[in-house]
Design a protein around this motif. Structure first.
Motif, PDB file in Angstrom:
ATOM      1  N   SER A   5       0.587  -1.127  -0.216  1.00  0.00           N
ATOM      2  CA  SER A   5      -0.020   0.244  -0.660  1.00  0.00           C
ATOM      3  C   SER A   5       0.620   1.144  -0.307  1.00  0.00           C
ATOM      4  CB  SER A   5      -0.937  -0.451   0.982  1.00  0.00           C
ATOM      5  OG  SER A   5      -0.232   0.182   3.036  1.00  0.00           O
ATOM      6  N   HIS A   6       0.691   2.271  -0.341  1.00  0.00           N
ATOM      7  CA  HIS A   6       1.511   3.533  -0.025  1.00  0.00           C
ATOM      8  C   HIS A   6       1.956   3.234   0.859  1.00  0.00           C
ATOM      9  CE1 HIS A   6       2.580   7.305  -1.770  1.00  0.00           C
ATOM     10  NE2 HIS A   6       2.024   8.024  -0.800  1.00  0.00           N
ATOM     11  N   VAL A  36      -1.793  -4.293  -4.891  1.00  0.00           N
ATOM     12  CA  VAL A  36      -1.998  -2.914  -4.446  1.00  0.00           C
ATOM     13  C   VAL A  36      -4.017  -2.614  -3.250  1.00  0.00           C
ATOM     14  CG1 VAL A  36      -2.455  -0.406  -4.773  1.00  0.00           C
ATOM     15  CG2 VAL A  36      -1.082  -1.903  -6.415  1.00  0.00           C
ATOM     16  N   GLU A  37      -3.488  -2.514  -2.190  1.00  0.00           N
ATOM     17  CA  GLU A  37      -4.885  -2.039  -1.588  1.00  0.00           C
ATOM     18  C   GLU A  37      -5.295  -0.585  -1.551  1.00  0.00           C
ATOM     19  OE1 GLU A  37      -3.931  -2.683   2.342  1.00  0.00           O
ATOM     20  OE2 GLU A  37      -2.401  -4.939   1.939  1.00  0.00           O
ATOM     21  N   THR A  38      -6.742  -0.059  -1.746  1.00  0.00           N
ATOM     22  CA  THR A  38      -6.998   0.510  -1.727  1.00  0.00           C
ATOM     23  C   THR A  38      -8.725   1.115  -1.052  1.00  0.00           C
ATOM     24  OG1 THR A  38      -8.952   1.025  -3.731  1.00  0.00           O
ATOM     25  CG2 THR A  38      -5.857   0.391  -4.311  1.00  0.00           C
ATOM     26  N   TYR A  40     -10.810   1.733  -2.113  1.00  0.00           N
ATOM     27  CA  TYR A  40     -12.100   1.605  -3.144  1.00  0.00           C
ATOM     28  C   TYR A  40     -12.550   0.170  -3.817  1.00  0.00           C
ATOM     29  CZ  TYR A  40     -11.416   6.406  -2.998  1.00  0.00           C
ATOM     30  OH  TYR A  40     -11.347   8.790  -3.245  1.00  0.00           O
ATOM     31  N   ALA A  78     -11.096   1.981  -8.053  1.00  0.00           N
ATOM     32  CA  ALA A  78      -9.807   0.883  -6.954  1.00  0.00           C
ATOM     33  C   ALA A  78      -8.637   0.855  -8.763  1.00  0.00           C
ATOM     34  CB  ALA A  78     -10.427  -0.381  -7.168  1.00  0.00           C
ATOM     35  N   TRP A  81      -6.696   4.456  -9.234  1.00  0.00           N
ATOM     36  CA  TRP A  81      -6.079   4.453  -7.749  1.00  0.00           C
ATOM     37  C   TRP A  81      -4.358   4.186  -7.588  1.00  0.00           C
ATOM     38  CZ3 TRP A  81      -3.860   3.515  -2.940  1.00  0.00           C
ATOM     39  CH2 TRP A  81      -4.416   4.600  -1.580  1.00  0.00           C
ATOM     40  N   ALA A  82      -5.279   2.733  -8.087  1.00  0.00           N
ATOM     41  CA  ALA A  82      -3.916   2.445  -7.591  1.00  0.00           C
ATOM     42  C   ALA A  82      -2.609   2.140  -8.736  1.00  0.00           C
ATOM     43  CB  ALA A  82      -4.373   0.310  -7.810  1.00  0.00           C
ATOM     44  N   SER A  85      -1.047   4.898  -7.445  1.00  0.00           N
ATOM     45  CA  SER A  85      -0.338   4.986  -6.082  1.00  0.00           C
ATOM     46  C   SER A  85       0.979   4.456  -6.548  1.00  0.00           C
ATOM     47  CB  SER A  85      -0.779   3.738  -5.086  1.00  0.00           C
ATOM     48  OG  SER A  85      -0.854   2.439  -5.801  1.00  0.00           O
ATOM     49  N   PRO A 272      -2.594  10.080  -3.858  1.00  0.00           N
ATOM     50  CA  PRO A 272      -1.628   9.727  -3.852  1.00  0.00           C
ATOM     51  C   PRO A 272      -0.464   9.830  -3.733  1.00  0.00           C
ATOM     52  CG  PRO A 272      -2.653   7.498  -4.437  1.00  0.00           C
ATOM     53  CD  PRO A 272      -3.615   8.799  -4.639  1.00  0.00           C
TER      54      PRO A 272
END
Length: 274
Positions: A5-6, A36-38, A40, A78, A81-82, A85, A272
């Motif tokens: 994750s970030h 990757v965890e987001t 969303y 998601a 965002w991923a 990130s 991110p």
């Protein structure tokens, strides 16, 4: 398998992303796969990270590695965002499209410059509170689009892509209506993908492979899933070559209005790395 994750370790970061469409489930040689965890939920699949043309590239199959996600149920937020990130700032998005007018034909590759969103069940923004209004008169990054168009003399430039909800294809009356507006291409995944990329401050360009003529086109007799998948599969290697050439020639994204639109604004959602 790397879970992250970030913030993202430098060796897993990418500058450019390719979002693969129908039948386009892999792109990179010997990639590192990143989960990757987001905020969303999970993206369509783990992201693959590798190198193309001297650039760090992330690849994400829009529908999942086994086409698990139909167009109306793709985790669009998601996915965007991923990608961001991992550090992505430029996105090239191949997709299968139907042709609406005789100026295009099956097998053509087109970089459109306009979009019409006719979807209605999808969450089309990261904005959930406050006043953040996205400028979207020109939905695609002209600089990324120009790089793709210049990658091969057979690539067409310009035209409008209308995005329908799916998963069904258009009726003949709908297709005739779309063509009568002067729109060139019809697709099921281009929205909200394009606007979410812009909200994530990423440059984004669609690369449309015409797989069929839609039901209302003069030469169209209606379309089925089998022919769409078959034509896309027959052109996948050609498309990969176009993308590789374009990635190596992409301009520096610094200063592009795809990101600078937010300068001085207080965004009410997380970008991110910002």
């Amino acid at each position: 398998m790397t879970h992250t994750s970030h913030p993202v370790p430098p060796e897993l970061r990418a500058d450019v992303a390719v979002v693969g469409g129908t039948g386009f489930y892999s792109f990179l040689d010997d990639p590192t796969h990143v989960t990757v965890e987001t905020p969303y939920g999970a993206p369509s699949a783990d992201l693959a990270v590798g190198e193309v043309g001297g650039r760090r590239v992330a690849f994400l199959p829009r529908h999942g590695t086994g086409h698990e996600h139909p167009p109306h149920a793709i985790p669009y937020r998601a996915n965007a965002w991923a990608l961001r990130s991992l550090g992505v700032r430029q996105v090239i998005a191949p997709c299968a499209v139907g042709g609406l007018r005789d100026e295009v034909a099956p097998g053509d590759v087109v970089v459109p410059d306009q979009l019409v969103d006719r979807t209605f069940r999808r969450v089309g923004s990261f904005v959930e509170r406050g006043a953040v209004h996205l400028p979207f008169a020109d939905p695609y990054c002209a600089r990324v689009g120009d790089a793709v168009a210049a990658a091969d003399v057979t690539v067409g430039r310009g035209g409008t892509m209308v995005v329908i909800e799916g998963p069904r294809f258009s009726t003949r009356a709908e297709s005739l209506h779309h063509a009568a507006q002067g729109w060139t291409l019809v697709n099921m995944t281009g929205a909200p993908e394009a606007q979410l990329a812009r909200e994530m401050l990423m440059c984004y360009a669609a690369v449309a492979l015409v797989t069929d003529m839609d039901a209302g086109a003069q030469s169209g007799e209606g379309v089925g899933q089998e022919e769409v998948f078959a034509l896309f599969a027959a052109n996948t290697e050609r498309l990969k070559g176009i993308l590789a050439t374009a990635i190596a020639a992409l301009p520096d994204p610094d200063g592009c209005t795809c990101a600078s639109w937010a300068d001085g604004l207080e965004l009410t959602y997380e970008v991110p790395g910002l």
